[in-house]
Design a protein around this motif. Structure first.
Motif, PDB file in Angstrom:
ATOM      1  N   SER A   1       0.750  -0.962   0.455  1.00 14.76           N
ATOM      2  CA  SER A   1       0.265   0.065   0.040  1.00 14.76           C
ATOM      3  C   SER A   1       0.950   0.807  -0.097  1.00 14.76           C
ATOM      4  O   SER A   1       2.386   0.942   0.386  1.00 14.76           O
ATOM      5  CB  SER A   1      -0.667  -0.224   1.084  1.00 14.76           C
ATOM      6  N   ASP A   2       0.063   2.009  -0.357  1.00 14.26           N
ATOM      7  CA  ASP A   2       1.356   3.905   0.486  1.00 14.26           C
ATOM      8  C   ASP A   2       0.789   4.172   1.660  1.00 14.26           C
ATOM      9  O   ASP A   2       1.204   4.980   1.409  1.00 14.26           O
ATOM     10  CB  ASP A   2       0.434   4.689  -0.505  1.00 14.26           C
ATOM     11  N   ARG A   3       0.590   3.295   2.797  1.00 15.76           N
ATOM     12  CA  ARG A   3       0.625   3.516   4.157  1.00 15.76           C
ATOM     13  C   ARG A   3       2.270   4.044   4.247  1.00 15.76           C
ATOM     14  O   ARG A   3       2.892   3.654   4.078  1.00 15.76           O
ATOM     15  CB  ARG A   3      -0.120   3.102   4.699  1.00 15.76           C
ATOM     16  N   PRO A   4       2.583   5.191   5.572  1.00 17.67           N
ATOM     17  CA  PRO A   4       3.498   5.089   5.954  1.00 17.67           C
ATOM     18  C   PRO A   4       4.056   3.780   6.648  1.00 17.67           C
ATOM     19  O   PRO A   4       3.565   3.176   6.339  1.00 17.67           O
ATOM     20  CB  PRO A   4       2.827   5.862   7.183  1.00 17.67           C
ATOM     21  N   LEU A   5       5.228   3.442   6.551  1.00 19.07           N
ATOM     22  CA  LEU A   5       6.712   2.896   6.909  1.00 19.07           C
ATOM     23  C   LEU A   5       6.143   2.356   8.050  1.00 19.07           C
ATOM     24  O   LEU A   5       5.746   3.181   9.041  1.00 19.07           O
ATOM     25  CB  LEU A   5       7.771   2.978   6.381  1.00 19.07           C
ATOM     26  N   VAL A   6       6.167   1.635   8.993  1.00 23.28           N
ATOM     27  CA  VAL A   6       6.378   1.316  10.410  1.00 23.28           C
ATOM     28  C   VAL A   6       7.305   1.185  10.995  1.00 23.28           C
ATOM     29  O   VAL A   6       8.854   0.608  11.015  1.00 23.28           O
ATOM     30  CB  VAL A   6       5.362  -0.669  10.524  1.00 23.28           C
ATOM     31  N   ALA A   7       7.509   2.500  11.633  1.00 21.84           N
ATOM     32  CA  ALA A   7       8.896   2.981  12.473  1.00 21.84           C
ATOM     33  C   ALA A   7       9.361   2.301  13.433  1.00 21.84           C
ATOM     34  O   ALA A   7      10.388   2.681  14.255  1.00 21.84           O
ATOM     35  CB  ALA A   7       8.738   4.720  12.247  1.00 21.84           C
ATOM     36  N   PHE A   8       8.510   1.814  14.675  1.00 15.97           N
ATOM     37  CA  PHE A   8       8.643   1.088  15.809  1.00 15.97           C
ATOM     38  C   PHE A   8       8.258   0.117  15.747  1.00 15.97           C
ATOM     39  O   PHE A   8       6.803  -0.714  15.370  1.00 15.97           O
ATOM     40  CB  PHE A   8       7.627   1.968  17.098  1.00 15.97           C
ATOM     41  N   ASP A   9       9.317  -1.344  15.448  1.00 15.76           N
ATOM     42  CA  ASP A   9       9.283  -2.339  15.848  1.00 15.76           C
ATOM     43  C   ASP A   9       9.282  -3.082  17.231  1.00 15.76           C
ATOM     44  O   ASP A   9      10.547  -2.473  17.268  1.00 15.76           O
ATOM     45  CB  ASP A   9      10.333  -3.548  15.208  1.00 15.76           C
ATOM     46  N   PRO A  10       8.740  -3.570  17.616  1.00 13.33           N
ATOM     47  CA  PRO A  10       8.531  -4.052  19.471  1.00 13.33           C
ATOM     48  C   PRO A  10       9.626  -5.352  19.067  1.00 13.33           C
ATOM     49  O   PRO A  10      10.115  -5.622  20.505  1.00 13.33           O
ATOM     50  CB  PRO A  10       7.019  -4.487  19.133  1.00 13.33           C
ATOM     51  N   CYS A  11      10.022  -6.074  17.719  1.00  9.67           N
ATOM     52  CA  CYS A  11      10.587  -6.788  18.167  1.00  9.67           C
ATOM     53  C   CYS A  11      12.878  -6.914  18.031  1.00  9.67           C
ATOM     54  O   CYS A  11      13.116  -6.979  19.287  1.00  9.67           O
ATOM     55  CB  CYS A  11      11.037  -7.964  17.050  1.00  9.67           C
ATOM     56  N   LEU A  12      12.381  -5.539  17.392  1.00 11.22           N
ATOM     57  CA  LEU A  12      13.896  -4.217  17.858  1.00 11.22           C
ATOM     58  C   LEU A  12      13.462  -3.623  18.270  1.00 11.22           C
ATOM     59  O   LEU A  12      15.207  -3.011  18.888  1.00 11.22           O
ATOM     60  CB  LEU A  12      14.493  -4.174  15.667  1.00 11.22           C
ATOM     61  N   ASP A  13      13.510  -2.966  18.700  1.00 12.79           N
ATOM     62  CA  ASP A  13      13.208  -1.328  19.566  1.00 12.79           C
ATOM     63  C   ASP A  13      12.709  -1.313  21.137  1.00 12.79           C
ATOM     64  O   ASP A  13      13.121  -0.337  21.800  1.00 12.79           O
ATOM     65  CB  ASP A  13      11.742  -0.272  19.014  1.00 12.79           C
ATOM     66  N   ILE A  14      12.217  -2.931  21.420  1.00 12.35           N
ATOM     67  CA  ILE A  14      11.877  -2.707  22.451  1.00 12.35           C
ATOM     68  C   ILE A  14      12.812  -2.827  24.047  1.00 12.35           C
ATOM     69  O   ILE A  14      13.364  -3.926  23.245  1.00 12.35           O
ATOM     70  CB  ILE A  14      10.759  -3.395  23.705  1.00 12.35           C
ATOM     71  N   PRO A  15      13.958  -1.933  24.801  1.00 11.16           N
ATOM     72  CA  PRO A  15      14.843  -2.940  25.258  1.00 11.16           C
ATOM     73  C   PRO A  15      14.431  -3.457  25.770  1.00 11.16           C
ATOM     74  O   PRO A  15      13.492  -3.892  26.638  1.00 11.16           O
ATOM     75  CB  PRO A  15      15.093  -1.767  26.015  1.00 11.16           C
ATOM     76  N   ASP A  16      15.383  -4.819  26.368  1.00 14.14           N
ATOM     77  CA  ASP A  16      15.430  -5.332  27.333  1.00 14.14           C
ATOM     78  C   ASP A  16      15.154  -5.472  28.968  1.00 14.14           C
ATOM     79  O   ASP A  16      14.101  -5.995  29.408  1.00 14.14           O
ATOM     80  CB  ASP A  16      16.167  -6.691  27.707  1.00 14.14           C
ATOM     81  N   ASP A  17      15.931  -4.334  29.215  1.00 14.69           N
ATOM     82  CA  ASP A  17      15.867  -3.458  30.507  1.00 14.69           C
ATOM     83  C   ASP A  17      14.102  -3.590  30.821  1.00 14.69           C
ATOM     84  O   ASP A  17      13.405  -3.056  32.018  1.00 14.69           O
ATOM     85  CB  ASP A  17      16.523  -2.843  31.282  1.00 14.69           C
ATOM     86  N   VAL A  18      13.734  -2.362  29.726  1.00 16.41           N
ATOM     87  CA  VAL A  18      12.064  -1.895  30.120  1.00 16.41           C
ATOM     88  C   VAL A  18      11.374  -3.041  30.278  1.00 16.41           C
ATOM     89  O   VAL A  18      10.257  -2.994  30.771  1.00 16.41           O
ATOM     90  CB  VAL A  18      12.156  -1.530  28.676  1.00 16.41           C
ATOM     91  N   LEU A  19      11.028  -4.194  29.353  1.00 16.40           N
ATOM     92  CA  LEU A  19       9.958  -5.849  29.596  1.00 16.40           C
ATOM     93  C   LEU A  19      10.658  -6.404  30.706  1.00 16.40           C
ATOM     94  O   LEU A  19       9.603  -7.124  31.727  1.00 16.40           O
ATOM     95  CB  LEU A  19      10.738  -6.772  28.753  1.00 16.40           C
TER      96      LEU A  19
ATOM     97  N   THR B   1      11.299  -5.084  33.785  1.00 18.74           N
ATOM     98  CA  THR B   1      11.040  -3.888  34.578  1.00 18.74           C
ATOM     99  C   THR B   1       9.014  -3.929  34.530  1.00 18.74           C
ATOM    100  O   THR B   1       8.776  -3.807  35.990  1.00 18.74           O
ATOM    101  CB  THR B   1      11.277  -2.325  33.875  1.00 18.74           C
ATOM    102  N   VAL B   2       8.753  -4.511  33.650  1.00 15.01           N
ATOM    103  CA  VAL B   2       7.241  -4.332  33.319  1.00 15.01           C
ATOM    104  C   VAL B   2       6.526  -5.952  33.748  1.00 15.01           C
ATOM    105  O   VAL B   2       5.793  -6.455  33.686  1.00 15.01           O
ATOM    106  CB  VAL B   2       6.665  -4.251  32.198  1.00 15.01           C
ATOM    107  N   GLY B   3       7.832  -6.600  33.788  1.00  9.69           N
ATOM    108  CA  GLY B   3       7.658  -8.250  33.823  1.00  9.69           C
ATOM    109  C   GLY B   3       7.654  -8.908  33.006  1.00  9.69           C
ATOM    110  O   GLY B   3       5.862  -9.717  33.430  1.00  9.69           O
ATOM    111  N   TYR B   4       8.045  -8.880  32.365  1.00 11.58           N
ATOM    112  CA  TYR B   4       8.320  -9.922  31.254  1.00 11.58           C
ATOM    113  C   TYR B   4       9.626 -11.031  31.063  1.00 11.58           C
ATOM    114  O   TYR B   4      10.616  -9.843  30.578  1.00 11.58           O
ATOM    115  CB  TYR B   4       7.493  -8.918  29.732  1.00 11.58           C
ATOM    116  N   ASP B   5       9.910 -11.541  30.008  1.00 11.23           N
ATOM    117  CA  ASP B   5      11.026 -12.036  29.987  1.00 11.23           C
ATOM    118  C   ASP B   5      10.926 -11.848  28.658  1.00 11.23           C
ATOM    119  O   ASP B   5      10.636 -12.492  27.430  1.00 11.23           O
ATOM    120  CB  ASP B   5      10.907 -13.301  29.847  1.00 11.23           C
ATOM    121  N   PRO B   6      12.245 -10.999  28.024  1.00  7.86           N
ATOM    122  CA  PRO B   6      12.437 -10.925  27.063  1.00  7.86           C
ATOM    123  C   PRO B   6      13.427 -12.263  25.806  1.00  7.86           C
ATOM    124  O   PRO B   6      13.362 -12.176  24.586  1.00  7.86           O
ATOM    125  CB  PRO B   6      14.106  -9.915  26.733  1.00  7.86           C
TER     126      PRO B   6
END
Length: 196
Positions: free
Chosen positions: A39-57, A59-64
């Motif tokens: 499509s002509d939609r914008p590119l997805v700028a934020f990739d959860p797999c690449l952009d969420i730091p392990d320390d943030v995960l 901190t909120v109770g998830y295993d990177p």
């Protein structure tokens, strides 16, 4: 019952390096999306797999290390996503998980999807952005959150599993999700500021 157990997301721009590899500080350059639709939609700028730091995960109770790819490939829009297993001990909860999806359809489309699904919606804000908290009795023990982005929508889906087959009370379905969304949206703010 397993929520997610495979590490499924890797940085596609990395290549094997022979010899000694030295560590370098993280780059602030934007990366190419792992999926691009037709499509002509914008590119997805934020990739959860690449952009969420392990320390943030953590901190909120998830295993990177439990990261599991949750992308949805379509020709008319893109959804990049990853799922994670929860690590906190929660009374009455045997296990829980989180999926974060980053999509390039706009807020109007998200509102229509929510209406079509028959979700119970509470409009809210996350760090100054329009957001929706969503539950649905046809999907018990789960809670969703949609947050508007510059390129589309960031979607959070939390699922809980009660102990010994007992249902988690509805009052607990969304526990912790808003805090998780705020911390990840703070990372999104940084990514979007670099891509403007």
């Amino acid at each position: 019952m397993t929520i997610a157990a495979l590490a499924g997301c890797a940085d596609p721009t990395r290549t094997g390096v022979s010899g000694v590899e030295t560590s370098s500080p993280p780059t602030t350059a934007t990366h190419e999306p792992r999926l691009v639709d037709e499509s002509d939609r914008p590119l997805v700028a934020f990739d959860p797999c690449l952009d969420i730091p392990d320390d943030v995960l953590v901190t909120v109770g998830y295993d990177p290390k439990s990261e599991d790819n949750a992308d949805f490939a379509a020709t008319h829009y893109t959804m990049l996503g990853c799922s994670y297993d929860g690590t906190a001990i929660i009374p009455g909860v045997a296990a829980y998980g989180l999926t974060v999806m980053s999509a390039n359809f706009d807020w109007t489309i998200e509102l229509q999807k929510v209406a079509d699904n028959g979700d119970n919606v509470i409009p809210t804000e996350i760090l100054g952005r329009r957001a929706l908290r969503k539950t649905n009795h046809s999907l018990p023990e789960s809670c969703g959150m949609s947050v508007e982005t510059s390129y589309g929508v960031l979607i959070f889906a939390q699922v809980l599993f009660g102990k010994a087959g007992a249902r988690v009370p509805e009052a607990q379905w969304c526990t912790g999700l808003e805090d998780t969304a705020e911390r990840i949206v703070a990372v999104l703010d940084d990514v979007e500021s670099r891509t403007r």
